[in-house]
Design a protein around this motif. Structure first.
Motif, PDB file in Angstrom:
ATOM      1  N   SER A   1      -5.875   7.183   9.740  1.00 30.69           N
ATOM      2  CA  SER A   1      -5.669   7.035  10.977  1.00 30.69           C
ATOM      3  C   SER A   1      -4.181   7.281  11.503  1.00 30.69           C
ATOM      4  O   SER A   1      -3.555   6.269  11.113  1.00 30.69           O
ATOM      5  N   PHE A   2      -3.894   8.509  11.950  1.00 30.87           N
ATOM      6  CA  PHE A   2      -2.716   8.698  12.250  1.00 30.87           C
ATOM      7  C   PHE A   2      -2.245   9.184  13.614  1.00 30.87           C
ATOM      8  O   PHE A   2      -2.149  10.302  14.014  1.00 30.87           O
ATOM      9  N   GLY A   3      -2.006   8.252  14.259  1.00 29.65           N
ATOM     10  CA  GLY A   3      -1.951   8.025  15.633  1.00 29.65           C
ATOM     11  C   GLY A   3      -3.393   8.375  16.217  1.00 29.65           C
ATOM     12  O   GLY A   3      -4.327   7.743  16.182  1.00 29.65           O
ATOM     13  N   LEU A   4      -3.589   9.492  17.004  1.00 29.15           N
ATOM     14  CA  LEU A   4      -4.617  10.324  17.614  1.00 29.15           C
ATOM     15  C   LEU A   4      -5.149  11.065  16.442  1.00 29.15           C
ATOM     16  O   LEU A   4      -6.150  11.517  16.726  1.00 29.15           O
TER      17      LEU A   4
ATOM     18  N   PRO B   1      -4.714  18.622   8.580  1.00 27.48           N
ATOM     19  CA  PRO B   1      -3.978  17.347   9.103  1.00 27.48           C
ATOM     20  C   PRO B   1      -3.328  16.540   7.992  1.00 27.48           C
ATOM     21  O   PRO B   1      -2.396  16.167   8.037  1.00 27.48           O
ATOM     22  N   TYR B   2      -4.204  17.073   6.916  1.00 25.28           N
ATOM     23  CA  TYR B   2      -3.512  16.214   5.532  1.00 25.28           C
ATOM     24  C   TYR B   2      -2.303  16.864   5.079  1.00 25.28           C
ATOM     25  O   TYR B   2      -1.029  16.184   4.650  1.00 25.28           O
ATOM     26  N   THR B   3      -2.024  18.225   5.054  1.00 24.64           N
ATOM     27  CA  THR B   3      -0.931  18.879   4.848  1.00 24.64           C
ATOM     28  C   THR B   3       0.226  18.478   5.844  1.00 24.64           C
ATOM     29  O   THR B   3       1.339  18.293   5.470  1.00 24.64           O
TER      30      THR B   3
ATOM     31  N   ILE C   1       3.348   2.636   5.869  1.00 29.73           N
ATOM     32  CA  ILE C   1       2.557   1.317   5.703  1.00 29.73           C
ATOM     33  C   ILE C   1       1.304   1.245   6.669  1.00 29.73           C
ATOM     34  O   ILE C   1       1.328   1.631   7.698  1.00 29.73           O
ATOM     35  N   ALA C   2       0.335   1.150   5.685  1.00 30.98           N
ATOM     36  CA  ALA C   2      -1.076   1.040   6.203  1.00 30.98           C
ATOM     37  C   ALA C   2      -1.982  -0.237   5.930  1.00 30.98           C
ATOM     38  O   ALA C   2      -1.634  -1.020   5.062  1.00 30.98           O
ATOM     39  N   LYS C   3      -3.063  -0.338   6.694  1.00 32.77           N
ATOM     40  CA  LYS C   3      -3.923  -1.450   6.258  1.00 32.77           C
ATOM     41  C   LYS C   3      -5.321  -0.709   6.004  1.00 32.77           C
ATOM     42  O   LYS C   3      -5.635   0.414   6.619  1.00 32.77           O
ATOM     43  N   TYR C   4      -6.093  -1.210   5.118  1.00 27.51           N
ATOM     44  CA  TYR C   4      -7.248  -0.534   4.684  1.00 27.51           C
ATOM     45  C   TYR C   4      -8.276  -1.730   4.220  1.00 27.51           C
ATOM     46  O   TYR C   4      -7.856  -2.996   3.846  1.00 27.51           O
ATOM     47  N   ALA C   5      -9.548  -1.655   3.943  1.00 23.83           N
ATOM     48  CA  ALA C   5     -10.526  -2.542   3.643  1.00 23.83           C
ATOM     49  C   ALA C   5     -11.081  -1.998   2.425  1.00 23.83           C
ATOM     50  O   ALA C   5     -11.692  -0.595   2.375  1.00 23.83           O
ATOM     51  N   LEU C   6     -11.098  -2.766   1.284  1.00 19.91           N
ATOM     52  CA  LEU C   6     -11.848  -2.196  -0.104  1.00 19.91           C
ATOM     53  C   LEU C   6     -12.358  -3.320  -0.766  1.00 19.91           C
ATOM     54  O   LEU C   6     -11.810  -4.204  -0.830  1.00 19.91           O
TER      55      LEU C   6
ATOM     56  N   THR D   1     -10.331  -1.742   9.889  1.00 18.23           N
ATOM     57  CA  THR D   1     -10.070  -0.870   8.716  1.00 18.23           C
ATOM     58  C   THR D   1     -11.130  -0.652   7.659  1.00 18.23           C
ATOM     59  O   THR D   1     -11.213  -0.341   6.604  1.00 18.23           O
ATOM     60  N   ALA D   2     -12.377  -0.937   8.142  1.00 14.74           N
ATOM     61  CA  ALA D   2     -13.581  -0.928   7.270  1.00 14.74           C
ATOM     62  C   ALA D   2     -13.773   0.536   6.437  1.00 14.74           C
ATOM     63  O   ALA D   2     -14.130   0.642   5.555  1.00 14.74           O
ATOM     64  N   LYS D   3     -13.518   1.496   7.342  1.00 10.92           N
ATOM     65  CA  LYS D   3     -13.671   2.952   6.726  1.00 10.92           C
ATOM     66  C   LYS D   3     -12.531   3.593   7.434  1.00 10.92           C
ATOM     67  O   LYS D   3     -12.392   4.925   7.205  1.00 10.92           O
ATOM     68  N   THR D   4     -11.438   2.800   7.557  1.00  6.47           N
ATOM     69  CA  THR D   4     -10.280   3.890   8.083  1.00  6.47           C
ATOM     70  C   THR D   4      -8.874   3.181   7.441  1.00  6.47           C
ATOM     71  O   THR D   4      -8.596   1.925   7.132  1.00  6.47           O
ATOM     72  N   ILE D   5      -8.049   4.069   6.753  1.00  7.32           N
ATOM     73  CA  ILE D   5      -6.719   3.650   6.439  1.00  7.32           C
ATOM     74  C   ILE D   5      -5.926   3.888   7.700  1.00  7.32           C
ATOM     75  O   ILE D   5      -5.388   4.795   8.069  1.00  7.32           O
ATOM     76  N   GLU D   6      -5.509   2.676   8.279  1.00  7.70           N
ATOM     77  CA  GLU D   6      -4.718   2.573   9.740  1.00  7.70           C
ATOM     78  C   GLU D   6      -3.127   2.482   9.196  1.00  7.70           C
ATOM     79  O   GLU D   6      -2.865   1.502   8.796  1.00  7.70           O
ATOM     80  N   ILE D   7      -2.450   3.754   9.565  1.00  6.06           N
ATOM     81  CA  ILE D   7      -0.923   3.808   9.611  1.00  6.06           C
ATOM     82  C   ILE D   7      -0.717   3.123  10.501  1.00  6.06           C
ATOM     83  O   ILE D   7      -0.591   3.254  11.693  1.00  6.06           O
ATOM     84  N   MET D   8       0.322   1.916  10.188  1.00  5.06           N
ATOM     85  CA  MET D   8       0.893   1.177  11.432  1.00  5.06           C
ATOM     86  C   MET D   8       2.444   1.567  11.334  1.00  5.06           C
ATOM     87  O   MET D   8       3.051   1.458  12.701  1.00  5.06           O
ATOM     88  N   SER D   9       3.248   1.994  10.449  1.00  8.43           N
ATOM     89  CA  SER D   9       4.733   2.388  10.685  1.00  8.43           C
ATOM     90  C   SER D   9       5.230   3.022   9.582  1.00  8.43           C
ATOM     91  O   SER D   9       4.490   3.373   8.467  1.00  8.43           O
ATOM     92  N   PHE D  10       6.349   3.725   9.603  1.00 10.89           N
ATOM     93  CA  PHE D  10       7.030   4.351   8.417  1.00 10.89           C
ATOM     94  C   PHE D  10       8.188   3.794   8.398  1.00 10.89           C
ATOM     95  O   PHE D  10       9.514   3.526   9.199  1.00 10.89           O
TER      96      PHE D  10
END
Length: 372
Positions: free
Chosen positions: A10-13, A122-124, A138-143, A86-95
């Motif tokens: 998740s990179f913003g929208l 979007p990956y590129t 820096i991101a949050k994720y669940a694993l 974050t169960a199925k998302t890597i949520e980017i919070m900051s750079f």
């Protein structure tokens, strides 16, 4: 490579479907537990405490143990219903700049692969944005049943993610640093810099696990029946302090010689000096004897000094005895000489007296006249 987790960044929208792949693998050799007497495998069996029966994996679930020992069952459905973004998302919070991340926080590493053709664009975009900014995300994720912290960075043409420990999981280094005050001279720092400059150039791909290779060779040798165990050489520990300057100089020469640099072999024969540890002045007799065995050149001086003092005292006593004897002998000889002189004098006096009396008698006697 097989993916271990499917989700999206998740990179913003912007949402980027990705697959999570392990970036590292372990090459460590694992061993099985065996029965020493017959070599049979020893296995762990999962047994229910209530009925004593072995439980198959399909019938094993999760449960939380309360303080009183009671178990609260927790199912995968219960966990799936939690409001965890974050169960199925890597949520980017900051750079942030990469140097702001403490390496102590880094945990497992993963590769993020674009999941499908629609994810390529979007990956590129995210990859190139990270490259140009020279920052990490820096991101949050669940694993595996817990929320985690991660850091995204670019490795070649791939986005990699490092799991990070939470800040409160890093322990403070209390009581780890040396407790004594130590001063380092500029000359020692210069030699350390020279050694670092010499050893700093190394190809990471050339590094390998020597111990694992030795274990593999051991297994091959024992399986072929040709293994002959050798006793490991153990260096004596403690008791000596290496001369730091000499050790640094020798290390620089050895490093240069190993790389074939000119002028390095000239001082290769010079050995690092070893300074014995000196004991404190209040040590007892037993400690002094132990120190004499370990100090090397220092102990003979102390022992030699004691022997020299004893020999000197003995020599002085012998000299005094000889002098006393000589004095007594001299006195005796002097007394004997005096006694002899007195006897001689008395004898001479007596002889002179007799001689005088005889002469007087001869003079008093009248001479007879002779007739014509």
């Amino acid at each position: 490579m097989r993916s271990i987790w499917n989700g999206a960044i998740s990179f913003g929208l912007v949402s980027i479907p990705i697959k999570l792949v392990n970036a590292t693998e372990s090459h460590s050799i694992s061993f099985r537990q065996i029965h020493v007497s017959d070599g049979g495998r020893v296995r762990y069996r999962k047994v229910c405490e209530l009925d004593g029966e072995e439980v198959p994996s399909a019938e094993i679930g999760k449960g939380y143990e309360e303080a009183d020992g009671s178990i609260v069952p927790i199912t995968d459905e219960d966990l799936a219903q939690l409001p965890l973004a974050t169960a199925k998302t890597i949520e980017i919070m900051s750079f942030v700049p990469a140097e702001e991340i403490d390496p102590l926080q880094m945990d497992a590493a993963y590769y993020l692969a674009a999941n499908g053709a629609t994810a390529a664009k979007p990956y590129t975009l995210l990859r190139e944005a990270l490259k140009r900014s020279r920052k990490v995300a820096i991101a949050k994720y669940a694993l595996r049943g817990r929320e985690r912290l991660g850091m995204l960075r670019v490795v070649d043409d791939v986005i990699a993610m490092h799991g990070l420990l939470w800040p409160d999981e890093i322990r403070a280094p209390e009581g780890v640093a040396p407790e004594v005050a130590v001063s380092v001279r500029d000359a020692e720092l210069d030699l350390a810099d020279a050694l670092m400059a010499t050893l700093g150039e190394v190809e990471m791909a050339s590094l390998h696990d020597d111990y694992r290779e030795a274990v593999e060779a051991l297994i091959v040798a024992k399986s072929g029946g040709a293994f002959e165990p050798t006793e490991a050489v153990v260096e004596p520990a403690g008791g000596q302090v290496i001369d730091l300057m000499a050790a640094l100089e020798k290390s620089v020469r050895a490093a240069k010689a190993s790389r074939g640099e000119a002028g390095a072999a000239g001082g290769a024969e010079s050995e690092a000096e070893v300074t014995p540890i000196r004991r404190k002045a209040g040590a007892g007799a037993g400690a002094g004897a132990g120190a004499g065995a370990g100090k090397g050149a220092a102990a003979p001086k102390a022992v030699g000094g004691k022997k020299s003092t004893a020999a000197s005292a003995k020599k002085t006593a012998a000299s005094a005895a000889t002098k006393k004897k000589a004095t007594t002998t001299g006195k005796a000889a002097a007394g004997k000489s005096t006694s002899g002189a007195a006897t001689t004098k008395s004898t001479a006096k007596s002889t002179a007296k007799k001689t005088g009396a005889a002469a007087a008698k001869k003079a008093a006697t009248p001479r007879k006249r002779t007739s014509a």
